[in-house]
Design a protein around this motif. Structure first.
Motif, short mmCIF file in Angstrom:
data_model
loop_
_atom_site.label_atom_id
_atom_site.label_comp_id
_atom_site.label_asym_id
_atom_site.label_seq_id
_atom_site.Cartn_x
_atom_site.Cartn_y
_atom_site.Cartn_z
N SER A 197 0.83 -1.19 -0.04
CA SER A 197 -0.04 0.18 0.32
C SER A 197 1.25 1.03 -0.10
N SER A 198 0.17 2.31 -0.14
CA SER A 198 0.68 3.13 -0.54
C SER A 198 -0.13 4.58 0.57
N THR A 199 0.56 5.84 0.78
CA THR A 199 0.32 6.77 1.50
C THR A 199 0.83 8.50 1.00
N SER A 200 0.50 9.18 1.93
CA SER A 200 0.91 10.23 1.58
C SER A 200 0.33 11.73 2.50
N ILE A 201 1.26 12.15 2.80
CA ILE A 201 2.17 13.34 3.96
C ILE A 201 1.47 14.36 3.17
N LEU A 202 0.19 14.78 3.60
CA LEU A 202 -0.22 16.03 2.48
C LEU A 202 0.11 17.79 3.31
N LYS A 203 0.37 18.67 3.04
CA LYS A 203 0.43 19.99 4.09
C LYS A 203 -0.51 20.17 4.46
N PRO A 204 -0.40 20.32 5.50
CA PRO A 204 -1.36 20.55 6.96
C PRO A 204 -2.04 21.83 6.69
N THR A 205 -3.15 22.30 7.27
CA THR A 205 -3.64 23.33 6.72
C THR A 205 -3.94 24.08 8.66
N ALA A 206 -3.42 25.04 8.68
CA ALA A 206 -3.71 25.40 10.60
C ALA A 206 -5.17 26.32 9.97
N MET A 207 -6.08 25.89 11.42
CA MET A 207 -7.04 27.29 11.49
C MET A 207 -6.74 28.48 11.57
N ASP A 208 -7.56 29.64 10.98
CA ASP A 208 -7.54 30.97 11.54
C ASP A 208 -7.62 31.39 12.96
N THR A 209 -8.14 30.64 13.57
CA THR A 209 -8.38 30.59 14.93
C THR A 209 -8.76 29.89 15.81
N LEU A 210 -8.24 29.57 17.00
CA LEU A 210 -8.95 29.45 18.37
C LEU A 210 -9.84 29.92 19.38
N TYR A 211 -10.99 29.24 20.16
CA TYR A 211 -11.80 30.06 20.59
C TYR A 211 -12.86 29.67 21.59
N TRP A 212 -13.00 29.42 22.70
CA TRP A 212 -13.63 29.42 22.66
C TRP A 212 -15.16 30.06 23.58
N LYS A 213 -16.06 29.59 23.73
CA LYS A 213 -17.11 30.64 24.59
C LYS A 213 -18.11 29.68 25.06
N PRO A 214 -18.95 30.50 25.24
CA PRO A 214 -20.16 29.30 27.36
C PRO A 214 -20.89 28.88 25.73
N ASP A 215 -21.56 27.77 26.62
CA ASP A 215 -22.53 27.35 25.55
C ASP A 215 -24.15 28.38 26.32
N ALA A 216 -24.97 28.76 25.43
CA ALA A 216 -26.58 29.44 26.25
C ALA A 216 -26.77 28.79 27.21
N ASN A 217 -27.33 27.52 27.54
CA ASN A 217 -27.30 27.01 29.07
C ASN A 217 -26.85 27.94 29.90
#
Lengths: 311, 799
Positions: free
Chosen positions: A150-170
Motif C-alpha cells: 500500500s502507499s499513502t502520502s503526508i500532505l501539507k497541513p492546513t492551519a486554523m485561522d483562529t481557535l476560540y472558546w465561548k460558553p454554551d447558551a445554557n
C-alpha cells in the motif's frame, strides 16, 4: 443521509410502543480469515503497523482471543521513495524506555497495563523514515509467502485561522471549542479533528472526527467540536459532559489526510454508528491495501495549537 | 396523431356496417341505493350464452343478433334483475340494481360467478371492500395493501410494511393507481399504514400477470384502486373512531341523479397521545408524529353521453424530533398529492371514450437545525400527464381498446442545502431531471370460438430524457472530473420499445379452463434504496443516459376450475419472470449531496429472475367465505458489480408463502374474521467476521443476502358486531308493529393482531457489548420483533 437514518431509528423507537429484542443463534455463512493491517505514519513520527487476523462472528471474544489475534513474525518494510527500512517488531512487555506513552496511545491502553500484556507492533527508530510533509510512503508486508502493499502520502497541513472558546447558551462556564477554517480553494482537502487536555498524554477523537471539504471547498467558516475527553466518563455530571470548562487548557490537533484514507474513515464511522440499524446498507470498508488484507495504511499531517478556554 | 384519428374514424365506420346485421344494447349499470357506477357488473343473455362486463365507469355494450331475449343484469351484493328485451333496434338501457330487505343476509348474488374460469384474465384478482372491512385490521386501520399481501404471489416487504413484492419484482415495479393517478408512495408511518382510506374506496383490482396493453410503465403489477363517487340520491355521513386515528366521510348529490360528491378524511392522534406522556419539562417535548389524508371526488353527468369526474387525494406525514439538551430539531414531512380529471364520452352505443388529465406529486423532506447549523434535504417526483382511451364493442365476439398515454416527469432525486450563520455551504446544484414518457396501445379481446378466447395487444412506448441537465463524469486519481451541460429541452437520450401482451383462455368441460399469458414491459422509473426495508428516504430516479430502462417479461399459465355450483373457485398458476437493467447502489455508496456528481454515478446495473407456482382456493358463497393461497417461489439477482458477480437471492426471496383468510357471518349482527400467514424468513446481509482497527471493532460482511431469518407466522382475529338494522314502531293508523329501517347504523370492530404473540423477526443485527480489555466483551446476533399481540377497537357509524 446518515443522520436521517439515525433519526428514523429514533422514530421507530419512540413510535412503536412495543418492540423486543432477543439473542438468537443463526447461520451466517461466508467467513473467511483475512489479514488486517492497521498502519499509520504522521509528520515527525515513526511508522506504526499492527497486524492481526479477522475472526468469525461467533469466535471467542475474551481478552486472550483479542491478544492472540495479533501477528508476529511478518517482514514489514516502509519506503519513502529514496530509502527503504524494515520495521522492528516491538512488544508491550518489552518497550524501549521513553516509548511507553506513544505505545499507550497506539494500543489504547493505560501505560501501567502495557507491561502486563504481550501485544506486538512494527515500527522503526530510524528517523530517516519518520513522516515528512510532501512525501509518499510505501508499505510492504510479507507473511507466510503472501505480500501485501500500500502507499499513502503526508500532505501539507492546513492551519486554523483562529481557535476560540465561548460558553454554551445554557451555561456561563461550559462550552465547546470553536475554530475558524479557511479551506484552500481548488483542491481536495480532508481533515481529522482531535483534542486533549494539556496534561493528558493521548488525544481524543470526537463523535465524527473526519470531514472533507465537499460542502465548503474554498470557504471560510466557524465550527464547533465537543470535548471528547469527557463525553463517555461518569466522573462528570451528565449536563456537563462534552463541554470544556471555563479556564481549561487544551491542545487541538487537526490533521490532513489523503482522499482514500478519508473514504475509508468515513465509511468506518458510518459502519460503527449504523451497526444494527435495519435502514443502513451493509458496508465493507474500502481498504487501500493490495493483496487481500483488510485495514488501512494512513498518512496524516497534523497541525497543533493550544487553546485556553476563556471568552 | 393524424394516423391515430384516421384509425379512430375507420373503426367508427366499421361500427356502422356491423350494426346493419346486429343490434346493440348498451348503457350504464348503477347501484340503485347510491347511483354509483358498478364496476365489473355482468350483462348476460343465457339463451345464446353471450355477455358483457361493465368497465370502470359502469358502461356496458353488447351486440347480438336481433331477437327477443331475457337479459340478466348482475352485480356483486345486489339483486339480479332480469329484463325481457325485444332487440329490433339498438337499445340504450341504464339499469339500477337494488337490494331486497334481505341485503344483510348471507345469501348474496355473486356477480362474478364463473368469471375466474370464463375470462381471459390471468393473474388478476378483484377484492370486495365489504370483505376487506371485516378482516382483522392492524391497530384498527382497515388496510387494502395488507389485504393484497395475503394473496398468492404477493409478499410484504417486512412486518407491517406497506411495500409489496409481486412475483419477485421490486416494490417500484408495481403501478399503483388511485382513480388513474399514479401513487408513488402508498404508505403512511414509515410503511405501517396504507394511504388508502377504506371508506373512500370503491374497488380494488390487482393484476400480477398477463398485464393488458392499456397498462404500462411498470414491470410487475398494477394495483388499481377506484374511489367511491358519492351518493347521487341522498346525503350520507359515515366515520369511525379508532385507537390511533379517526375518520369522517360525507357524500351526497350535487344534483339528484346527475352529480355527486364525496369528501373523506382521517387523521392520527399519536402526537396528541404522546404529548400527554411527555411533560413540558422533558427535553423531548415537541417531538411527535401524525399523518392525515383527504380524498375528494366530484362527478357530474353532463348529458346522456358525457360525464366528468374530478378526483383528488392529499396526504401528509409529519415526524418531528426536538432535543432541548443539544438544541437539535428535526422535521421530516412527506406525502402525496394526486389529482385526476376525467371525461367520459359515448360516441355511439359501441364506442366509449375516456380522456384523463392527471397530476401526481410525491415529496420527502428532512430539515434539521442545531445551534446555528441548518440542513435541509428534499427529494420527490412530479408527474403531469394525459391519456385518452377508447373502448369499442363492434360485436359480441370482439372488445377492442386503444389509446394514447403521456407523462411529463420531473424528478428531484436529492436536493441538499446547508448553512451555518451567514455561510452557505456548497452542496451542489439542485438537480431536477426531466423526461417525457409516451405510449400508444391497441388490444382486442376476441372469442375465437365458444371455448377459446384471446386477448392480444401491443403497446409501444417511448421515453425522452431532456435537459436542462449536467452530466458529471467521475474521473479517477489520474483523470479529473468533467461535466457536460445540456440546455433546457435538449434531447439527451431517447429510448423506445414494443411491448407485446397476450393472454388466452381455453374453456374445458365441467367449469374449468386453461389460461396462459405473456407480457413484455418497459419501465422508465426506478426506486433506489439503501435500506433493507422500504422507507420514505428511498429515492425515485428516472431513466437517464446512464440508467437504462428496466425491461421485463413474464410468462404464466394456469388451470382454473370451479366446484359446487361456483361456490368454490380454485386455480393453479405457474410463472417465470425475467428482469433486466435492475439497479442498486454500489457497495458502500453513501449518496447525500449533488456536489459535482449525479446519483446514477453511484448505481450499478444487473438482472433478476423469479419463478414459482401459486395455488388458490376461494369460497365465495355461504356463511363461511375466504381463501387459502400458497406460493412456492424463487427470486434471484445477478449484478456484475455486487457480490463478486455471483448470483444471490433477492431480499424478499421466499420459498414458501401461505395465507389463510376466513370470514364467518354468524348472523346479521356478528361477523368473525381470521387470517393466518406463514412465510419463509427474509434474507439479509450480516457481518460474517470482525476485526479491530485503531481499537475500534469493525465488521466484514459476507455474501449478499446469505443469511435467512426464521420463518414468519402470525394469526389475526376479528369480530365485527353490528347494531340492529331495523327498529320496531307502531303504525299510528293500525296500531300494528312494523319494522322500520334505522337511519343511524353503527358497528364495533375488535381485532387482535398476532393472537398467539409470536415473536416474528423484523430484522437481525450483530450487537457488541463491553470491551476487550476488561474481558467482558461479547458479540451476539440479536433479533428485533416489532409487534407482540395487539388488540384494537374501532367504532364505525353511518347515517
Amino acid at each position: 443521509m446518515k443522520r436521517i437514518h439515525f433519526i428514523l431509528i429514533f422514530g421507530f423507537i419512540t413510535l412503536l410502543f412495543s418492540s423486543c429484542t432477543k439473542e438468537v443463534k443463526i447461520d451466517i455463512p461466508g467467513y473467511e480469515e483475512q489479514l488486517v493491517i492497521d498502519g499509520n505514519i504522521e509528520t515527525g513520527m515513526p511508522p506504526i503497523v499492527l497486524i492481526s487476523l479477522s475472526r468469525d462472528i461467533y469466535a471467542p471474544t475474551n481478552l486472550d482471543a483479542y491478544l492472540s489475534g495479533f501477528i508476529s513474525g511478518a517482514i514489514v518494510t516502509v519506503s519513502n521513495g529514496t530509502k527503504t527500512v524494515q520495521l522492528t517488531e516491538i512488544c508491550t512487555d518489552n518497550l524501549p524506555p521513553g516509548s511507553e506513552a506513544m505505545a499507550a496511545a497506539v494500543f489504547g491502553l493505560p501505560v501501567e497495563e502495557l507491561a502486563l500484556l504481550h501485544i506486538c507492533a512494527y515500527t522503526s527508530f530510524d528517523t530517516d523514515i519518520w513522516g515528512e510533509v510532501g512525501k509518499t510512503y510505501t508499505l510492504n508486508v510479507s507473511l507466510e509467502g503472501k505480500t501485501y502493499t500500500s502507499s499513502t502520502s503526508i500532505l501539507k497541513p492546513t492551519a486554523m485561522d483562529t481557535l476560540y472558546w465561548k460558553p454554551d447558551a445554557n451555561f456561563n462556564d461550559r462550552g465547546y471549542s470553536w475554530a475558524t477554517l479557511s479551506d484552500p480553494t481548488n483542491q481536495y482537502d480532508a481533515y481529522r479533528w482531535e483534542s486533549k487536555p494539556i496534561s493528558d498524554p493521548i488525544f481524543y477523537k470526537p463523535f465524527q472526527p473526519f470531514t472533507d471539504d465537499q460542502f465548503f471547498n474554498g470557504k471560510t467558516f466557524d465550527f464547533a467540536y465537543e470535548n471528547s475527553s469527557n463525553c463517555n466518563g461518569t466522573y462528570q455530571p451528565e449536563e456537563y459532559r462534552c463541554y470544556y470548562k471555563l479556564g481549561d487548557t487544551i491542545v487541538v490537533k487537526v490533521s490532513k489526510l489523503p482522499r482514500d484514507v478519508f473514504e475509508y474513515m468515513e465509511k468506518k464511522y458510518t459502519q460503527m454508528y449504523s451497526a444494527g440499524n435495519p435502514f443502513a446498507t451493509p458496508i465493507n470498508l474500502p481498504t487501500n491495501i493490495v493483496g487481500g488484507a483488510l485495514g488501512i495504511w494512513a498518512g496524516y499531517s497534523p497541525w497543533y495549537d493550544t487553546l485556553i478556554c476563556i471568552p | 396523431m393524424k394516423y391515430f384519428l384516421l384509425f379512430t374514424i375507420l373503426f367508427l365506420h366499421s361500427t356502422v356496417s356491423f350494426a346493419q346485421q346486429n343490434q346493440t344494447i348498451s348503457g350504464y349499470i348503477t347501484d340503485g341505493r347510491s347511483g354509483e357506477a358498478m364496476i365489473g357488473a355482468k350483462v348476460f343473455i343465457p339463451s345464446i350464452s353471450k355477455g358483457a362486463v361493465t368497465n370502470t365507469y359502469g358502461f356496458y355494450s353488447l351486440t347480438v343478433p336481433a331477437g327477443i331475449y331475457l337479459i340478466e343484469f348482475r352485480a356483486q351484493g345486489l339483486d339480479t334483475e332480469i329484463k325481457e328485451i325485444n332487440l329490433t333496434n339498438d337499445v340504450k338501457l341504464d339499469v339500477e340494481l337494488g337490494t331486497s330487505l334481505q341485503e344483510l343476509q348471507e345469501v348474496q348474488v355473486n356477480a362474478k360467478k364463473g368469471e375466474n374460469v370464463n375470462s381471459t384474465k390471468i393473474g388478476q384478482i378483484e377484492l370486495q371492500m365489504d370483505q376487506i372491512k371485516t378482516l382483522p385490521a392492524f391497530m384498527g386501520e382497515v388496510d387494502i395493501i395488507k389485504t393484497i399481501q395475503l394473496l398468492p404471489g404477493v409478499s410484504s416487504v417486512s412486518e407491517g410494511g406497506q411495500g409489496f413484492y409481486v412475483r419477485g419484482g421490486g416494490p417500484d415495479q408495481n403501478l399503483v393507481l388511485l382513480d388513474e393517478g399514479v401513487v408513488y408512495n402508498a404508505a403512511h408511518l414509515f410503511g405501517f399504514f396504507s394511504v388508502f382510506n377504506a371508506d373512500a374506496v370503491k374497488s380494488v383490482n390487482l393484476i400480477k400477470g398477463g398485464m393488458p396493453a392499456n397498462y404500462g410503465g411498470r414491470m410487475s403489477s398494477v394495483l388499481e384502486v377506484n374511489m367511491n363517487e358519492g351518493n347521487m340520491k341522498k346525503f350520507k355521513v359515515k366515520g369511525g373512531i379508532g385507537v390511533i386515528s379517526s375518520r369522517l366521510t360525507i357524500e351526497g348529490p350535487l344534483k339528484k341523479d346527475r352529480g355527486s360528491f364525496i369528501i373523506s378524511g382521517r387523521r392520527t392522534y399519536i402526537d396528541l397521545l404522546m404529548k400527554a406522556f411527555i411533560p413540558d419539562t422533558s427535553p423531548f417535548n415537541g417531538s411527535g408524529y401524525y399523518f392525515y389524508d383527504v380524498n375528494v371526488k366530484l362527478n357530474y353527468k353532463l348529458g346522456d353521453k358525457d360525464r366528468i369526474f374530478l378526483s383528488g387525494y392529499y396526504g401528509k406525514d409529519m415526524f418531528t424530533y426536538k432535543s432541548k439538551d443539544d438544541n437539535f430539531n428535526v422535521q421530516m414531512p412527506w406525502g402525496n398529492g394526486i389529482a385526476a380529471l376525467r371525461w367520459n364520452h359515448l360516441f355511439t352505443n359501441k364506442l366509449f371514450m375516456n380522456v384523463t388529465g392527471t397530476f401526481s406529486d410525491y415529496m420527502f423532506a428532512f430539515k434539521s437545525s442545531q445551534d446555528q447549523f441548518n440542513f435541509e434535504l428534499r427529494s420527490g417526483v412530479r408527474d403531469v400527464g394525459g391519456k385518452v382511451d377508447f373502448s369499442w364493442f363492434p360485436n359480441s365476439r370482439h372488445r377492442v381498446k386503444w389509446g394514447l398515454d403521456y407523462i411529463y416527469h420531473t424528478f428531484t432525486p436529492t436536493s441538499v442545502s446547508a448553512e451555518s450563520e451567514d455561510v452557505v455551504f456548497d452542496t451542489g446544484e439542485i438537480q431536477r431531471l426531466f423526461s417525457h414518457e409516451n405510449a400508444a396501445y391497441f388490444m382486442d379481446e376476441f372469442d375465437v370460438n365458444e371455448n377459446i378466447k384471446i386477448n392480444a395487444g401491443l403497446r409501444y412506448s417511448t421515453y425522452e430524457f431532456v435537459g436542462p441537465f449536467t452530466r458529471y463524469i467521475k474521473g479517477d486519481i489520474s483523470k479529473p472530473d468533467t461535466a457536460i451541460k445540456y440546455p433546457s429541452g435538449d434531447l439527451i437520450k431517447f429510448y423506445q420499445g414494443l411491448e407485446p401482451r397476450f393472454s388466452l383462455r381455453w374453456l374445458l368441460p365441467d367449469k374449468s379452463s386453461i389460461k396462459a399469458g405473456y407480457s413484455y414491459n418497459y419501465q422508465y422509473v426506478h426506486l433506489t434504496s439503501l435500506s433493507a426495508v422500504s422507507l420514505p428516504t428511498d429515492i425515485w430516479y428516472p431513466t437517464t443516459d446512464l440508467a437504462k430502462p428496466q425491461k421485463g417479461w413474464q410468462a404464466s399459465a394456469g388451470y382454473f376450475r370451479n366446484f359446487l355450483n361456483d361456490h368454490y373457485e380454485t386455480s393453479v398458476e405457474v410463472y417465470y419472470k425475467g428482469m433486466q437493467n435492475l439497479i442498486e447502489f454500489k457497495e458502500g455508496a453513501l449518496p447525500g449531496d449533488n456536489v459535482a456528481d449525479n446519483t446514477d454515478n453511484l448505481l450499478v446495473y444487473g438482472q433478476g429472475w423469479s419463478y414459482g407456482i401459486e395455488f388458490f382456493i376461494k369460497r365465495t358463497y355461504g356463511k363461511l367465505t375466504g381463501w387459502i393461497g400458497y406460493t412456492w417461489a424463487k427470486t434471484e439477482r445477478k449484478f456484475p458489480d455486487l457480490n463478486n458477480g455471483k448470483v444471490y437471492p433477492a431480499k424478499y426471496d421466499r420459498r414458501h408463502d401461505l395465507s389463510v383468510v376466513a370470514n364467518y357471518k354468524m348472523n346479521d349482527r356478528i361477523t368473525f374474521g381470521a387470517c393466518f400467514i406463514y412465510a419463509t424468513g427474509n434474507t439479509l446481509t450480516l457481518p460474517s467476521s470482525w476485526y479491530v482497527q485503531e481499537q475500534n471493532l469493525l465488521f466484514n460482511y459476507g455474501a449478499r443476502n446469505s443469511t435467512r431469518m426464521v420463518p414468519y407466522h402470525r394469526l389475526d382475529l376479528s369480530v365485527t358486531i353490528y347494531d340492529k338494522a331495523y327498529k320496531t314502531r307502531q303504525n299510528p293508523d293500525t296500531g300494528e308493529s312494523i319494522q322500520v329501517k334505522k337511519k343511524f347504523r353503527s358497528n364495533c370492530a375488535i381485532s387482535i393482531y398476532n393472537a398467539y404473540n409470536r415473536a416474528n423477526p423484523f430484522f437481525l443485527y450483530v450487537d457488541n457489548d463491553g470491551d476487550f480489555l476488561s474481558g467482558n466483551f461479547k458479540l451476539s446476533v440479536k433479533q428485533v420483533t416489532l409487534f407482540p399481540i395487539i388488540p384494537s377497537f374501532n367504532w364505525n357509524f353511518e347515517f
